[in-house]
Design a protein around this motif. Structure first.
Motif, mmCIF file in Angstrom:
data_model
loop_
_atom_site.group_PDB
_atom_site.id
_atom_site.type_symbol
_atom_site.label_atom_id
_atom_site.label_comp_id
_atom_site.label_asym_id
_atom_site.label_seq_id
_atom_site.Cartn_x
_atom_site.Cartn_y
_atom_site.Cartn_z
ATOM 1 N N HIS A 25 -10.457 9.109 -5.361
ATOM 2 C CA HIS A 25 -8.794 8.757 -5.508
ATOM 3 C C HIS A 25 -8.503 8.948 -6.919
ATOM 4 C CE1 HIS A 25 -6.945 7.435 -1.821
ATOM 5 N NE2 HIS A 25 -8.209 6.560 -1.586
ATOM 6 N N ILE A 68 0.809 -1.114 0.064
ATOM 7 C CA ILE A 68 0.131 0.181 0.000
ATOM 8 C C ILE A 68 1.095 1.154 -0.075
ATOM 9 C CG2 ILE A 68 -1.804 1.214 1.129
ATOM 10 C CD1 ILE A 68 -2.767 -1.392 -0.034
ATOM 11 N N LEU A 69 0.494 2.155 -1.086
ATOM 12 C CA LEU A 69 1.209 3.445 -1.021
ATOM 13 C C LEU A 69 0.857 4.433 0.147
ATOM 14 C CD1 LEU A 69 3.672 4.555 -3.177
ATOM 15 C CD2 LEU A 69 1.556 5.667 -4.400
ATOM 16 N N HIS A 70 1.837 5.223 0.586
ATOM 17 C CA HIS A 70 1.244 6.275 1.492
ATOM 18 C C HIS A 70 1.848 7.518 0.992
ATOM 19 C CE1 HIS A 70 0.245 3.272 4.290
ATOM 20 N NE2 HIS A 70 1.113 2.385 3.978
ATOM 21 N N ASP A 71 2.378 7.835 -0.056
ATOM 22 C CA ASP A 71 2.837 8.968 -0.668
ATOM 23 C C ASP A 71 1.800 9.951 -1.059
ATOM 24 O OD1 ASP A 71 3.951 11.091 -1.905
ATOM 25 O OD2 ASP A 71 4.967 9.980 -3.338
ATOM 26 N N LEU A 121 -0.450 10.044 -4.345
ATOM 27 C CA LEU A 121 -2.044 9.899 -4.471
ATOM 28 C C LEU A 121 -2.623 11.134 -4.966
ATOM 29 C CD1 LEU A 121 -1.929 8.293 -0.746
ATOM 30 C CD2 LEU A 121 -2.435 7.168 -3.152
ATOM 31 N N MET A 179 -3.441 3.382 -4.839
ATOM 32 C CA MET A 179 -3.024 3.123 -3.764
ATOM 33 C C MET A 179 -2.052 1.910 -3.428
ATOM 34 S SD MET A 179 -6.774 3.249 -1.632
ATOM 35 C CE MET A 179 -6.167 2.729 -0.015
ATOM 36 N N SER A 208 -4.147 4.431 2.895
ATOM 37 C CA SER A 208 -3.105 4.795 2.636
ATOM 38 C C SER A 208 -3.018 6.111 3.560
ATOM 39 C CB SER A 208 -3.415 5.379 1.066
ATOM 40 O OG SER A 208 -3.066 4.601 0.152
ATOM 41 N N CYS A 243 -8.677 5.800 5.561
ATOM 42 C CA CYS A 243 -8.094 5.246 4.092
ATOM 43 C C CYS A 243 -6.729 4.608 4.698
ATOM 44 C CB CYS A 243 -7.660 6.636 3.257
ATOM 45 S SG CYS A 243 -6.931 5.828 1.577
ATOM 46 N N LEU A 298 -10.236 -0.338 -2.441
ATOM 47 C CA LEU A 298 -8.893 0.136 -2.584
ATOM 48 C C LEU A 298 -9.024 0.573 -4.094
ATOM 49 C CD1 LEU A 298 -6.445 -2.648 -1.842
ATOM 50 C CD2 LEU A 298 -6.533 -0.727 -0.684
#
Length: 137
Positions: A131, A5-8, A12, A48, A88, A86, A44
């Motif tokens: 998103h 899972i991307l958190h940037d 995003l 993400m 992310s 979320c 999702l």
């Protein structure tokens, strides 16, 4: 394949492009990744997992449903206020959602579909579609 899972927030925040048949491997990865997080996540979006394409996966009962290039064609007049989290992003945020929606989309085999959704499934679809526009809810 289960993907991280991307958190940037910068990534995003980027809008997603429409998906093509060439992106169907992303749809499979998204479904696998949601299944791996099903105990604490109901939906999702592809960004993400690092793919800026308009594909989402949502838990519909015990089934993972993939929506490629979803478009809300009709929605209820009634809305409600809610707090959403979320996977992310940290914390929850207030938002307003339609109680029910009708969606035109393509499935994981790129076949045209239509569906009516309400409750948590409708809320999750709306969240994931945000998103696509780079909205961080």
């Amino acid at each position: 394949m289960i993907r991280p899972i991307l958190h940037d927030p910068i990534f995003l925040s980027r809008p997603s492009r429409p998906a093509t048949k060439d992106d169907l491997a992303v749809a499979r990865d998204l479904a696998d990744t949601l299944s791996a997080h099903a105990d604490h996540c109901v939906g999702l979006a592809a960004n993400m997992i690092g793919e800026s394409v308009c594909i989402l996966a949502v838990l519909d009962g015990s089934r993972v449903r993939v929506l490629v290039n979803p478009e809300i064609t009709k929605h209820s007049a009634r809305t409600y206020q809610t707090e959403e989290g979320c996977l992310s992003l940290p914390d929850t945020r207030p938002t307003e959602r339609y109680e029910s929606i009708e969606v035109r989309y393509r499935d994981e085999a790129f076949r045209k579909q239509r569906g009516k959704f309400s409750g948590l499934v409708a809320e999750a679809i709306q969240h994931e579609m945000d998103h696509f526009e780079g909205k961080l809810i």
